[in-house]
Design a protein around this motif. Sequence first.
Motif, PDB file in Angstrom:
ATOM      1  N   GLU A  39       0.838  -1.214   0.000  1.00 14.86           N
ATOM      2  CA  GLU A  39       0.000   0.000   0.000  1.00 14.86           C
ATOM      3  C   GLU A  39       0.866   1.254   0.000  1.00 14.86           C
ATOM      4  O   GLU A  39       0.589   2.212  -0.730  1.00 14.86           O
ATOM      5  CB  GLU A  39      -0.941  -0.003   1.202  1.00 14.86           C
ATOM      6  CG  GLU A  39      -2.071  -1.009   1.073  1.00 14.86           C
ATOM      7  CD  GLU A  39      -2.928  -1.069   2.321  1.00 14.86           C
ATOM      8  OE1 GLU A  39      -2.910  -0.109   3.131  1.00 14.86           O
ATOM      9  OE2 GLU A  39      -3.637  -2.081   2.481  1.00 14.86           O
ATOM     10  N   SER A  43       1.098   4.019  -3.103  1.00 16.23           N
ATOM     11  CA  SER A  43       0.804   5.454  -2.983  1.00 16.23           C
ATOM     12  C   SER A  43       1.985   6.297  -3.451  1.00 16.23           C
ATOM     13  O   SER A  43       1.801   7.334  -4.093  1.00 16.23           O
ATOM     14  CB  SER A  43       0.400   5.812  -1.553  1.00 16.23           C
ATOM     15  OG  SER A  43       1.481   5.658  -0.672  1.00 16.23           O
ATOM     16  N   GLU A  46       2.071   6.062  -7.331  1.00 19.42           N
ATOM     17  CA  GLU A  46       0.977   6.870  -7.900  1.00 19.42           C
ATOM     18  C   GLU A  46       1.369   8.339  -7.936  1.00 19.42           C
ATOM     19  O   GLU A  46       1.086   9.047  -8.904  1.00 19.42           O
ATOM     20  CB  GLU A  46      -0.328   6.672  -7.111  1.00 19.42           C
ATOM     21  CG  GLU A  46      -0.976   5.318  -7.290  1.00 19.42           C
ATOM     22  CD  GLU A  46      -1.594   5.081  -8.653  1.00 19.42           C
ATOM     23  OE1 GLU A  46      -1.616   5.992  -9.514  1.00 19.42           O
ATOM     24  OE2 GLU A  46      -2.059   3.950  -8.870  1.00 19.42           O
TER      25      GLU A  46
END
Length: 183
Positions: A39, A43, A46
């Motif tokens: 995760e 992030s 991204e």
Amino acid sequence: MSTLSFMISSILEYFRIKRYIQDVVSKEAMAMKREAVEEFVSSVVEGIIAGTDMELVDVDYVRERDWYLRVYLDKPGGVDLDDCQLVSEKLSAVLDEKDPITENYLLEVSSPGLDRVLKKDKDLVRYNGRDVDIQLFKAINGSKQFTGALQGFTDSTIDFIINGESMTFERSAIAQIRLHLDF
């Protein structure tokens, strides 16, 4: 049984139970840690690719012989070496600064490949109607592997046309779906 034998037996049983609990907690913690790493890296990536035509396909943090942090990217026309290098360098800088991973690992940034694994709903939408290879956890009619056309999905099932017949599998029964390659 003598008192001494009973005490030794009780102590051994205590340590056996303690070790079992530690193993279970360790496995659960590792699974949670992998998810947290994936995760966090998702992030960061991204943010790195925001404003480009690249998209994050997947992040895997897995232990094979060594730990691997794999980042899969794509874009129209496919990613090239420069794209992978750019993301790898920027991601490495953040990982070095934040240091969220305690184990030694190898970072790999690449395309998911022509026979990519379809994991997310957006993958199922994008490749609807395409031929895929389906791997099941348990055999159905004597087979765990099928090839067919992806036809749609719900929250709990995925539909295929296999050998001209409509088949629906529970998502929980599917180990993996990959794009099919004809040679």
